[in-house]
Design an enzyme around this catalytic site. Structure first.
Site, PDB file in Angstrom:
ATOM      1  N   ARG A 559       0.821  -1.218   0.000  1.00  0.00           N
ATOM      2  CA  ARG A 559       0.000   0.000   0.000  1.00  0.00           C
ATOM      3  C   ARG A 559       0.855   1.268   0.000  1.00  0.00           C
ATOM      4  O   ARG A 559       0.892   2.014   0.963  1.00  0.00           O
ATOM      5  CB  ARG A 559      -0.969   0.007   1.182  1.00  0.00           C
ATOM      6  CG  ARG A 559      -1.935  -1.153   1.190  1.00  0.00           C
ATOM      7  CD  ARG A 559      -2.996  -0.997   2.262  1.00  0.00           C
ATOM      8  NE  ARG A 559      -3.916  -2.124   2.268  1.00  0.00           N
ATOM      9  CZ  ARG A 559      -5.017  -2.197   3.010  1.00  0.00           C
ATOM     10  NH1 ARG A 559      -5.331  -1.187   3.810  1.00  0.00           N
ATOM     11  NH2 ARG A 559      -5.790  -3.260   2.961  1.00  0.00           N
ATOM     12  N   ASP A 628      13.075   1.071 -11.582  1.00  0.00           N
ATOM     13  CA  ASP A 628      14.453   0.577 -11.465  1.00  0.00           C
ATOM     14  C   ASP A 628      14.408  -0.715 -10.667  1.00  0.00           C
ATOM     15  O   ASP A 628      14.141  -0.707  -9.461  1.00  0.00           O
ATOM     16  CB  ASP A 628      15.324   1.624 -10.760  1.00  0.00           C
ATOM     17  CG  ASP A 628      16.809   1.255 -10.777  1.00  0.00           C
ATOM     18  OD1 ASP A 628      17.117   0.084 -11.066  1.00  0.00           O
ATOM     19  OD2 ASP A 628      17.640   2.120 -10.482  1.00  0.00           O
ATOM     20  N   ASP A 632      21.215  -2.532  -8.172  1.00  0.00           N
ATOM     21  CA  ASP A 632      22.660  -2.551  -8.400  1.00  0.00           C
ATOM     22  C   ASP A 632      23.389  -1.349  -7.805  1.00  0.00           C
ATOM     23  O   ASP A 632      24.573  -1.135  -8.069  1.00  0.00           O
ATOM     24  CB  ASP A 632      22.951  -2.639  -9.902  1.00  0.00           C
ATOM     25  CG  ASP A 632      22.481  -1.403 -10.666  1.00  0.00           C
ATOM     26  OD1 ASP A 632      21.748  -0.576 -10.077  1.00  0.00           O
ATOM     27  OD2 ASP A 632      22.834  -1.268 -11.848  1.00  0.00           O
TER      28      ASP A 632
END
Length: 772
Positions: A559, A628, A632
């Site tokens: 949520r 994204d 990384d």
């Protein structure tokens, strides 16, 4: 107004590099806004450089090594060369007006010529200054629902919508940041979905009668440079004009006093209302950035942070630029220092705008008319909350849970502006319940401000309430199955720069109760963090009209939020959810959403869908949202496409109408959130902790079940003692401020008066001056 933050590079401000896209003979521009090597996004801007109104524009262009895959804010036809035509709501362009549209493409970005009836013999093609990043578009599922079919498309017409116009949609200009050079700002004009009786239009300024001016009588743009001692240069403070350091223009340069709120003022006449660019030439031979606040017409038409970075020497000059909004007639531009370091040496100001000229310093700026915003920079559905305006002022004098001088006592009655004489932690034994027509001015607390801990609060029924710069942290010791902030009914409530965390149910929970109404709510520039497990949620938003703007949802299991009813979701960052990110209704009842310029970033615990539980009942308009997924440690997401949103009912224009809210690109929004979200006047250790997780971009982050597990000093951080400034008459305005502004520090009768007639009472002028 909240501010556009401007950095500088060489002698040209970064924003200036992004906006110099057309001139009188080249009215169509092509700008690459993001480039990741194998693909890119771009914007085409069409400007009417004729003297007549244009209807139904169209353009065409050819990509040399790319294929367009997605386009928004125009209709696409053709297959390289491509053609794009206006939509119903952005096809009419008055002289000098602009419209823009964006698209995504696979392949190599170029700089093609843009052709069209408005583009002239030659067209400018502007390459973005965004450096390419290595995109690693993930194949991970974005949507956890099984259905991605039956996407309905509506041809809704929003006649009042203008996206990508050359001037801000209203005079209540951007409360936003553009620290990324290529970040284009889109002004979306969208009015509320509530009945007219409950929704007033966005605040705007009616042009004043035109002053005397030496500018040309036509309204075309011109450029002026104002040096010290010239008409328009208004030295209202002790600012010596010096010639000690070489490289200045004119007869010298101004050296403002090194103190907070010291600086310069300029007075400008404009032949027409519209946008203008400002370049402030300065030298900063120190090692630290000097920060100033540029206010336009006493913040009524915008407020901008000017970062005057170190230039290496007092003889090295460069410019910081801003795009501002001027009113027709007299305008005041005031640049004041926001830190004790003061401003840099100021050589000149250059202004390009609609028939601009310098005017006598005795001229006054126009007085804003129309509905008064809750405060400068208030946006969204809750922007017109009145708070405790014209009520009484009450001081919080201690950190006790209850009793005389406590916050609980201060909010026990409606129609109050609450100011704080103390800073620190207020520990609640029971939940706080706020009343209607209250302004909670957390920015007035000295030191690090106020943190409310150990239980939650309710704003149910607290209509017309303004809450700024307060931390609400519930925690495990609070009531079981309760929210940090809960609202079940009411209207016109705005939360600005608040930090919310550790809910035992929801953290920011807006759920319209049966038989009641809940509408006109705004959460802006805030943080919703670390809902406690086992039911860790950002919260449900189920209202007739809510705006969530430039805020951070972080470390919530799900949520982020759960969106039902009508939700305007603009320029937010969502990080490290577990089972679900943004929930697209998850109901058979109709919901309407506008999602613009948001960034979804997975964290170490993220397992579930980013856009969760879609269905045809969710009517969605979505542009420039990014994802994204690779964890990384670098920000290198991809643009979400229509298919990523699943089986929603897809709209190419808003499905309902929304308030005007400026829109940054998703990457620029992320930077703004990092710099400004939460109780950022002075950040505490809890907010610093979650920002440390966010900036790891996937490496750090966790949900928690007990706030003490974070290991933060005193659980909520360290709050050293601090003393409030002297206020003899107890009207909420310190003696020194009253004296400086022509008020009587021995009479409380002036607090609720409106000396300058701008809609905000004198006490509001003071509390609004304390923060950006």
């Amino acid at each position: 107004m909240k501010k556009i933050t401007l950095n500088t590079i060489g002698t040209i401000g970064l924003l200036g590099a992004a906006i110099a896209s057309h001139n009188a003979s080249a009215a169509c521009s092509y700008t690459v806004t993001n480039n990741w090597g194998s693909g890119f996004t771009a914007e085409i801007k069409v400007t009417n450089d004729t003297t007549a109104t244009v209807n139904n524009w169209s353009v065409s262009w050819q990509e040399s090594g790319a294929t367009v895959t997605n386009l928004w804010n125009a209709t696409l036809s053709g297959s390289n060369p491509y053609s794009a035509a206006s939509l119903s709501w952005n096809g009419t362009l008055a002289p000098k007006a602009s419209a823009s549209f964006g698209f995504q493409a696979n392949g190599t970005a170029g700089a093609p010529k843009v052709n069209g009836s408005l583009c002239g013999a030659t067209t400018s093609s502007v390459a973005s200054s965004v450096a390419p990043v290595s995109s690693k578009a993930s194949s991970s599922a974005i949507i956890s629902s099984s259905s991605k079919s039956s996407i309905a498309v509506s041809s809704a017409v929003i006649s009042s919508s203008v996206i990508g116009s050359s001037a801000p949609a209203t005079s209540s200009s951007l409360k936003s940041s553009s620290s990324v050079a290529s970040s284009s700002i889109i002004s979306s004009v969208m009015a509320s979905s509530k009945p007219a009786s409950s929704i007033a239009p966005s605040s705007s300024s009616v042009p004043s009668s035109k002053s005397s001016s030496s500018a040309s009588s036509n309204n075309s743009n011109n450029t002026i440079t104002i040096e010290e001692s010239q008409t328009g240069y208004c030295n209202t403070q002790t600012v010596p004009v010096e010639t000690d350091h070489a490289g200045y223009l004119g007869t010298g340069y101004a050296n403002p006093e090194n103190a907070i709120s010291k600086g310069l003022e300029w007075k400008i006449d404009a032949q027409a209302a519209g946008s203008a660019t400002v370049a402030i030439r300065y030298a900063n031979g120190g090692t630290a950035t000097r920060i100033g606040n540029l206010s336009v017409n006493s913040d009524a038409d915008g407020s901008y942070t000017i970062n005057q970075t170190a230039t290496g020497a007092w003889t090295t000059w460069q410019s910081a630029t801003a795009t501002i909004q001027l009113q027709r007639g007299n305008n005041s531009l005031q640049l004041l220092a926001t830190t004790a370091d003061g401003l840099a040496n100021i050589d000149s100001i250059k202004i390009t705008g609609p028939g601009v000229s310098g005017i006598n310093c005795a001229e006054t700026p126009p007085t804003p008319t129309g509905p008064t915003l809750a405060f400068p920079g208030a946006q969204g559905f809750g922007r017109l909350a009145t708070g405790g305006r014209e009520g009484t002022v009450v001081h919080v004098t201690n950190l006790n849970d209850s009793g005389s001088g406590s916050l609980r006592d201060a909010i026990s009655q409606p129609n109050r502006i609450v100011v704080f004489d103390v800073s620190g932690v207020i520990k609640l034994d029971t939940r706080l319940v706020f009343k209607s027509n209250q302004t909670i001015a957390g920015q007035t607390a000295p030191g690090k401000g106020i943190s409310i801990y150990s239980n939650g609060v309710s704003f149910s029924g607290a209509s017309n309430t303004i809450v700024r710069y307060v931390r609400f942290r519930m925690g495990k010791i609070g009531d079981s199955e309760k929210d940090t902030v809960a609202i079940a009914n009411g209207h016109d409530i705005i939360f600005d720069n608040v930090s919310l965390s550790w809910g035992r149910d929801g953290t920011f929970d807006l759920n319209e109760e049966s038989g009641s109404e809940l509408y006109n709510i705004t959460l802006q520039d805030s943080i919703v963090a670390q809902g406690l497990q086992t039911h860790s949620t950002g919260g449900l938003v189920n209202t007739g009209g809510t705006s969530i703007i430039r805020s951070l949802y972080i470390d919530n299991n799900s949520r982020n939020p759960k969106a039902r009813g009508t939700l305007q979701f603009v320029n937010n960052v969502i990080y490290n959810w577990v089972t679900s990110g943004y929930i697209l209704g998850d109901t058979s009842g109709r919901s309407d959403g506008a999602m613009l310029g948001n960034y979804f970033i997975t964290g170490p615990e993220t397992k579930g869908g980013t856009l969760d539980s879609p269905g045809p009942a969710y009517n969605l308009y979505a542009v420039d949202n990014w994802y994204d997924s690779n964890k990384d440690g670098a920000l290198n997401g991809r643009l979400l496409g229509q298919g990523d949103y699943g089986s929603v009912t897809w709209w190419t224009t808003p499905s309902v109408t929304y308030p005007a809210v400026p829109v940054l690109s998703a990457s620029a929004a992320l930077q703004f959130v990092l710099n400004n979200a939460g109780t950022s006047h002075q950040r505490d250790e809890v907010d610093a902790y979650v920002f440390g997780e966010l900036t790891s971009y996937g490496k750090k982050g966790k949900t928690i079940s007990d706030e003490t597990s974070l290991g933060i000093v005193n659980v909520v951080g360290n709050f050293p003692g601090a003393t409030a400034p002297k206020d003899t008459d107890r009207d909420g305005m310190p003696d020194t401020w009253e004296t400086q502004n022509g008020f009587n520090p021995s009479s409380a009768s002036d607090a609720m008066l409106d000396k300058d007639g701008d809609g905000w009472v004198n006490l509001e002028e003071y509390i609004n001056s304390l923060v950006p």
